[in-house]
Enzyme design. Structure first.
Site, short mmCIF file in Angstrom:
data_model
loop_
_atom_site.label_atom_id
_atom_site.label_comp_id
_atom_site.label_asym_id
_atom_site.label_seq_id
_atom_site.Cartn_x
_atom_site.Cartn_y
_atom_site.Cartn_z
N HIS A 195 -1.43 -0.29 5.90
CA HIS A 195 -1.52 0.30 6.63
C HIS A 195 -0.18 1.56 6.90
O HIS A 195 -0.10 1.39 7.86
CB HIS A 195 -1.97 -0.14 7.97
CG HIS A 195 -3.07 -1.58 8.28
ND1 HIS A 195 -3.30 -1.71 9.08
CD2 HIS A 195 -3.47 -2.45 6.66
CE1 HIS A 195 -4.44 -3.31 8.79
NE2 HIS A 195 -3.89 -2.92 6.42
N GLU A 217 -14.44 2.12 10.39
CA GLU A 217 -15.37 3.51 11.32
C GLU A 217 -14.54 4.43 11.14
O GLU A 217 -14.22 5.18 9.79
CB GLU A 217 -14.43 2.94 13.01
CG GLU A 217 -14.28 2.35 13.57
CD GLU A 217 -13.29 1.58 14.32
OE1 GLU A 217 -12.59 2.73 15.55
OE2 GLU A 217 -13.51 1.34 15.13
N TYR A 270 -9.55 -11.31 9.70
CA TYR A 270 -9.87 -11.73 8.42
C TYR A 270 -9.21 -13.52 8.71
O TYR A 270 -9.53 -14.01 7.93
CB TYR A 270 -8.73 -11.51 7.88
CG TYR A 270 -9.07 -10.47 7.16
CD1 TYR A 270 -10.39 -9.32 5.86
CD2 TYR A 270 -8.60 -9.36 7.25
CE1 TYR A 270 -10.51 -8.51 5.53
CE2 TYR A 270 -8.99 -8.16 7.43
CZ TYR A 270 -9.77 -7.30 6.02
OH TYR A 270 -10.24 -6.43 5.73
N TYR A 328 -8.78 4.29 20.72
CA TYR A 328 -9.93 3.93 19.98
C TYR A 328 -10.12 2.39 19.92
O TYR A 328 -10.68 2.07 19.01
CB TYR A 328 -10.15 5.13 18.34
CG TYR A 328 -10.32 6.30 18.65
CD1 TYR A 328 -9.02 7.28 19.34
CD2 TYR A 328 -11.79 6.32 18.55
CE1 TYR A 328 -9.99 8.00 20.02
CE2 TYR A 328 -12.18 7.49 18.68
CZ TYR A 328 -10.91 8.67 19.53
OH TYR A 328 -11.36 10.06 20.06
N GLN A 387 1.06 -1.28 0.25
CA GLN A 387 -0.17 -0.05 -0.52
C GLN A 387 0.82 1.17 0.24
O GLN A 387 0.21 2.36 -0.01
CB GLN A 387 -0.70 0.06 0.98
CG GLN A 387 -1.85 -1.12 1.48
CD GLN A 387 -2.62 -1.35 2.85
OE1 GLN A 387 -2.72 -0.46 3.23
NE2 GLN A 387 -3.28 -1.91 2.18
#
Ligand SMILES: [Ca+2]
Ligand SMILES: [Ca+2]
Length: 402
Positions: free
Chosen positions: A195, A275, A296, A285, A130
């Site tokens: 991430h 979220e 997963y 959080y 990513q």
């Protein structure tokens, strides 16, 4: 040693007063614009009944409802060029835009035609998984100093990490970044390309930069305040005095201040559990200890529950939509949506409106866009702009149906 990077050591920048609002990351778009069509010139007497209470949202009259087009959507869509894995965009005061491509190009774009000119002086990026070139925003003093902020995946010991840099955008000749300096690095550097987070926003005080820092698929470090994985981090505009602002995040890919100064984030959850969070200083959080989704592997994760010590999301999705981006709308073209959040959805292939009202948020509408949506942005004239994900992602402009 890592802890040392978090200690407040810097000197806050001297005032950066002046300048105009340069984007939704700066909460300077006041609600007074709502009344502009009926407002007298500055200094003229105000008609009875139209004065707005200071500090509250003025809503003198409900704006005319939006028309719906033949496809059932309250906007028209036009395409303005194609990009190679576009990730983020922001508008310049002159109406042109900066668009990042994950492979490392920063482009200066005439959004009417889609014509793009590469900007020189960009950083070397790790274009894996990513990772790549990420967000781009303008500094609060951009009209005076030309400062822009970029985020990207950078090579480091043991793998890679998110980095944030600032530079001066020189548009005098061939566009280029001048004096690019790294002002923040995610710690630690880890292997794998997941991430990074690395969305950017300037705070309403125009003195601080906020960055989302994803947990890099490392899980537990999101709860460790001595590292910056899984955090929202606040720092001075020069990167001074970085501070963990909130913790327990997974992969927050959207970050924007509402005009009332509240900070909202969209966060990619595990299987289910995407979220929208109202980000507060010191808030935890919950990731990876609680989530309304599951791993997963189908292994459960305890859901958010009252009294569990973690801040529950304001809105969540299960099944996932994969929120990529978030903007709080402040324009007048879609007047009924002022103050609401718009979220781009990757796996959901959609644009989502989230109705914001003070500290509360609720899902309002979700429109199928037929493509993974990587970025949502507001244009200077109040149009909404989207970037599709992938190797031939289109730049889309959304206008009200006429
Ligand atoms: Ca943007
Ligand atoms: Ca769960």
């Amino acid at each position: 040693m890592r802890r040392a990077t978090l200690i407040v050591v810097g000197v806050l920048l001297a005032g950066c007063a002046g300048g105009t609002s340069t984007g939704p990351g700066t909460a300077t778009s006041s609600t007074s614009g709502v009344t502009s069509s009926a407002a007298p010139p500055s200094g003229a007497p105000t008609s009875p009944g139209t004065s707005a209470s200071p500090g509250t949202s003025a809503s003198p009259a409900a704006p005319a409802p939006l028309r719906t087009g033949p496809d059932g959507r309250p906007f028209t869509v036009s395409a303005h060029g194609t990009f190679d894995e576009p990730w983020a965009m922001t508008f310049l005061p002159d109406g042109r835009a900066l668009i990042t491509e994950r492979g490392g190009r920063l482009l200066l774009v005439d959004v009417a035609s889609g014509a793009a000119t590469p900007v020189a002086g960009t950083p070397a990026v790790v274009h894996e998984g990513q990772g790549g070139l990420g967000d781009v925003i303008l500094g609060p003093g951009f009209p005076q100093d030309g400062t822009v902020y970029l985020s990207w995946a950078e090579r480091g010991d043991g793998g890679s990490h998110a980095a944030v840099g600032r530079a001066r955008l020189d548009l005098g000749g061939a566009p280029r970044l001048d004096g690019l300096t790294v002002i923040w690095r995610q710690q630690p550097s880890v292997s794998g390309g997941s991430h990074y987070g690395h969305r950017l926003a300037v705070g309403p005080d125009r003195q601080h930069l906020f960055v989302t820092s994803g947990e890099r698929m490392q899980f537990a470090p999101a709860q460790d305040p001595s590292v910056t994985l899984g955090k929202v981090v606040r720092m001075g505009l020069d990167g001074s005095a970085p501070q963990v602002w909130s913790l327990g995040h997974r992969n927050p890919l959207g970050l924007a201040f509402a005009p009332d100064g509240r900070l909202w984030s969209s966060e990619m959850g595990p299987r289910g559990g995407d979220e929208i969070n109202l980000v507060r200083q010191g808030g935890n959080y919950g990731w990876p200890n609680v989530s309304n989704g599951s791993h997963y592997s189908s292994e459960d994760i305890p859901d958010h529950r009252p009294g569990d010590g973690y801040v529950a999301p304001a809105v969540w999705w299960n099944p996932s939509i994969s929120p990529s981006s978030l903007v709080v709308y402040t324009g007048s073209a879609f007047a009924p949506w002022r103050g609401d959040a718009f979220v781009g959805a990757l796996s959901g292939r959609a644009l989502v409106r989230v109705d914001l009202d003070g500290e509360s948020a609720r899902k309002a509408e979700q429109w199928d866009m037929g493509a993974r949506i990587r970025e949502v942005e507001q244009g200077p004239d109040g149009a909404l702009w989207l970037l599709e994900d992938g190797p031939s992602g289109r730049l889309l402009r959304l206008d009200p149906v006429r």
